[in-house]
Write a protein that holds these residues in place. Structure first.
Motif: not given
Length: 63
Positions: A12-13, A22-23, A35-38, A46-50
């Motif tokens: 989830l990102s 929402l999360l 689940l992989c959480l931010p 930044g998380g999406l790019a990572y």
């Protein structure tokens, strides 16, 4: 989509997951999935790019 892909892991990102309510609701709906959480990377761009960099690396290593 995770079930169709045969995986039990969902990441989830994205900026929308900076919204705690929402999360929480999405996590409730995904009960039973890993689940992989931010947490260590930001939930926004930044998380999406990572994540995109990790996918690219995995693809390079598989060839």
């Amino acid at each position: 989509m995770a079930r169709e892909a045969g995986t039990r892991t969902v990441a989830l990102s994205g900026g929308c997951f900076q919204n705690a309510g929402l999360l929480e609701r999405v996590c409730e709906q995904l009960e039973g999935f890993e689940l992989c959480l931010p947490r260590e990377a930001p939930a926004n761009d930044g998380g999406l790019a990572y994540g995109q960099a990790l996918v690219a690396l995995a693809r390079l290593e598989s060839h």
